[in-house]
Every structure is written in C-alpha cells, then in structure tokens.
Design an enzyme around this catalytic site. Sequence first.
Site, mmCIF file in Angstrom:
data_model
loop_
_atom_site.group_PDB
_atom_site.id
_atom_site.type_symbol
_atom_site.label_atom_id
_atom_site.label_comp_id
_atom_site.label_asym_id
_atom_site.label_seq_id
_atom_site.Cartn_x
_atom_site.Cartn_y
_atom_site.Cartn_z
ATOM 1 N N HIS A 226 0.819 -1.212 0.000
ATOM 2 C CA HIS A 226 0.000 0.000 0.000
ATOM 3 C C HIS A 226 0.851 1.260 0.000
ATOM 4 C CE1 HIS A 226 0.913 0.857 4.233
ATOM 5 N NE2 HIS A 226 0.743 -0.435 4.470
ATOM 6 N N CYS B 289 3.410 -5.331 6.294
ATOM 7 C CA CYS B 289 3.029 -4.873 4.967
ATOM 8 C C CYS B 289 4.253 -4.420 4.172
ATOM 9 C CB CYS B 289 2.047 -3.706 5.063
ATOM 10 S SG CYS B 289 0.395 -4.192 5.566
#
Length: 417
Positions: free
Chosen positions: A337, A356
């Site tokens: 992201h 992430c």
Amino acid sequence: MKHVLKRAGLGIAAAAAWTGLVAGAAGCTADGGLGDLGGLGGLGGGKGRSAEDTIRVTPEDGAERVAPDGRVEVRVPSGRLERVTVTRIEDERPTRVPGTLSDDGLRWRPAPGTRLALAAKYRVDAVALDGHGRRSARRTTFTTLVPEHRFIAYFAPENRATVGTGMIVSLRFNRPVRDRAAVERAVRVTADPPVEVAGHWFGTERLDFRPERYWNPGTRVTVDLRLRDVEAAPGVYGIQQKTVGFTVGRSQVSLVDAEAHTMEVRRDGVLLATLPITAGAPKTTTYNGKMVVSELYDVTRMNGATVGFKDAKGKGEYDIKDVPHAMRLTTSGTFLHGNYWAPRSTFGSANVSHGCVGLRDVKGGSPESPAGWFFDRTLVGDVVEVVNSRDRKVAPDNGLGGWNMGWKEWKAGSALR
C-alpha cells in the site's frame, strides 16, 4: 507514524470477503466497508468521520441469511446520496435491484414489492455528498437466506473479470463438505487454450483450482458449477447450476527484496521499474513467498485493533482512516500500500512496517507517486513475491497462496486423485 499490524486471519470472500481461514500472518488489515468507489479522493463526511458514520447501510456489511423480503436501506444523516446501486453478484448475469431515492436525498430503498433472490450475494455501492460538497463512498455486501439443507459455493474471481496470470479459482462453501469427491467432480474448470487444471481442498469448506504454472496471457477460463442436487453431506444438496468465466490479462510479477528494500516490477518478463520500498521491521517481518493481489482499494482504513495490535486500554495502536492505494496480498492482513506518514528517506533504506510492504505516497494518494503508479498498473490476480525476509513462507491457504506448493503436492490435495 509506523504502520503496524499483528498476525491475524480473514476468510476468502466470494468476491471479496474471506472468512474462516485464519492463518496467523503479520501484516496490515483494511476495513472492507471503506473501499473508495469510482476514483473518489477520500472517505468520510468530515474530520474524524468514517464512511460508516456518513453512509449507513442495512443489512450490515457481511450479513448472512437475509430474508428475501428483508429490509434493505441506504441512508445518510445529512447531505444527500448521490448514487446508490444494489447488485446481485457472482451470478451469470449480475442484476441490479430496482430502487429510488427519497425526495430529500437522505434515503434509498428498493422499489415496492421487490424480493431478493434466495442463496444470492448482493453488493451495495453508495456515494454521498455532505453540505460542503465532499464525497464519501462505501461498499458493502450481504448474502441472502439459503434454504435448509442446501449448500452453495461463493467464488472468486468475479464473473467476466480480467485478471492477472497468478489468479487462482477459489470456491468457499457455506456448509462443510463431507463427500469432497462428489462436489469436486461437479465443478469443471477449463481453459482456452487448453491446460491441465487441478483442484486442491483446504479443509472441508474451500476448494481452489490452478494450473501447474501461471496462466498464459489471453487465456479464457470457464468455471462450470453443476452442484444442483449434488449431495455434499448426508441430506445436504447443492442448488447451483451456472457457468461463469474470466479472462487472463497481461503477465505482471513483482519481486520484493526485503533486505535490499526494493521491488522490481516486470511486465511480460520485461523490467518496468525498480521501486524503493519499506517492509516488515525486524520484530514484525513480512512473509516470504508468492502472494496474489486479491483486492484493490483506492483508499481504506487500517485499524490495529482489528488484528490484535491494541494498547493497554484495548484500543488500536494505530488507526489510519485514509491509507491510499491498498492492495491485499493475504487474508490475514498483508497489504502492499501507499505510505505517506513515513519520511521519504525510509523507502529504499529501512524496514519499519508490521508486515506490509509500503510504497511512498502522499496524503490522499497521487497517481504520480510510486504507490499510485504501481496501483494504476495492477490487476487482481497479479503476483507479488517476497524474498530475503526473516520470516517463514506464507501458507498456501493464506489468501491465494497456492503457488507456494509444488505441482505434485497441489494435485495430492484433490479428492479425485
């Protein structure tokens, strides 16, 4: 601000919601009801307000066993609804539910006499404007009542989708399947041009299909569900008889090197770009292995409390309401992201996340940022492989992680061997 997340699990959704597949991953998580629609720049009707506060949907997101004449309503406390669509999805012919907005624009309801289909999944997409002209968007799903002693399959990807070459056909059943051979025999996955496709069971409620290697670009895949009257368990019979399909687009495989802090993006084997990244910090590393993009959000909310990262008061250690350009990689919460809160110098030099993979971005998201550039070139079904992380390999049932199994092992998971 560090982007933090603990290990958690989420099940596969028939188009988007995945349930019951807890795999214990480190990563980030998104509130599935906060996906931005139609390229809107942000969510929420004002400072500190989320899309749930601004746009209220009945039935609630993820609701099951909704009666065919049950209440369906979208409303806003102020401002007005700009657009509402309620669509039956995961069917050969996606069908919109007829409905109207109230004169004051505060409420949408189905047309009088409308009845929902049994054993169906519906998606609600709503866009609203507040008094200052700011847009909010919300997407939710719900499923209707399945008749007693019946079973159905929810499937991914969506019918008529164009996907990346790493897409795995995944079926989730609403009831445990005891006669797995009978059910698998009733599901036929074929490809044009032809290629061998095999099934693999993860437990009694999930059946995935894939070829030995990634699909070739341009392949058309057909999924025939001939489950009507198939007995999955004593006295439990199928009701579906449908054909769906999808097209495989171009090949895009991205290689994340957690030690070098880079991501190489290759399109049809040609290097498009090498992007600086930040991956999981030493105590919260990113999984190694091949992961497949399963969801795309222009902007979404990530709250540590939903995945176990809580402070002494039980609140999330972080709550970022506007994470831009979010691409889900695992059901347990690993995302690739945009990140606007870490210093620019972080990317390409340090790992600071809790699982992430972060790409540099700006608040609100920009198509000119590395995250925006990659997001605009990504399809559901694209492969992201992580190497040189000090973590184990991602589990094959954590998202569409089946590519981490060898072909022999994959075929051994079929009930028809």
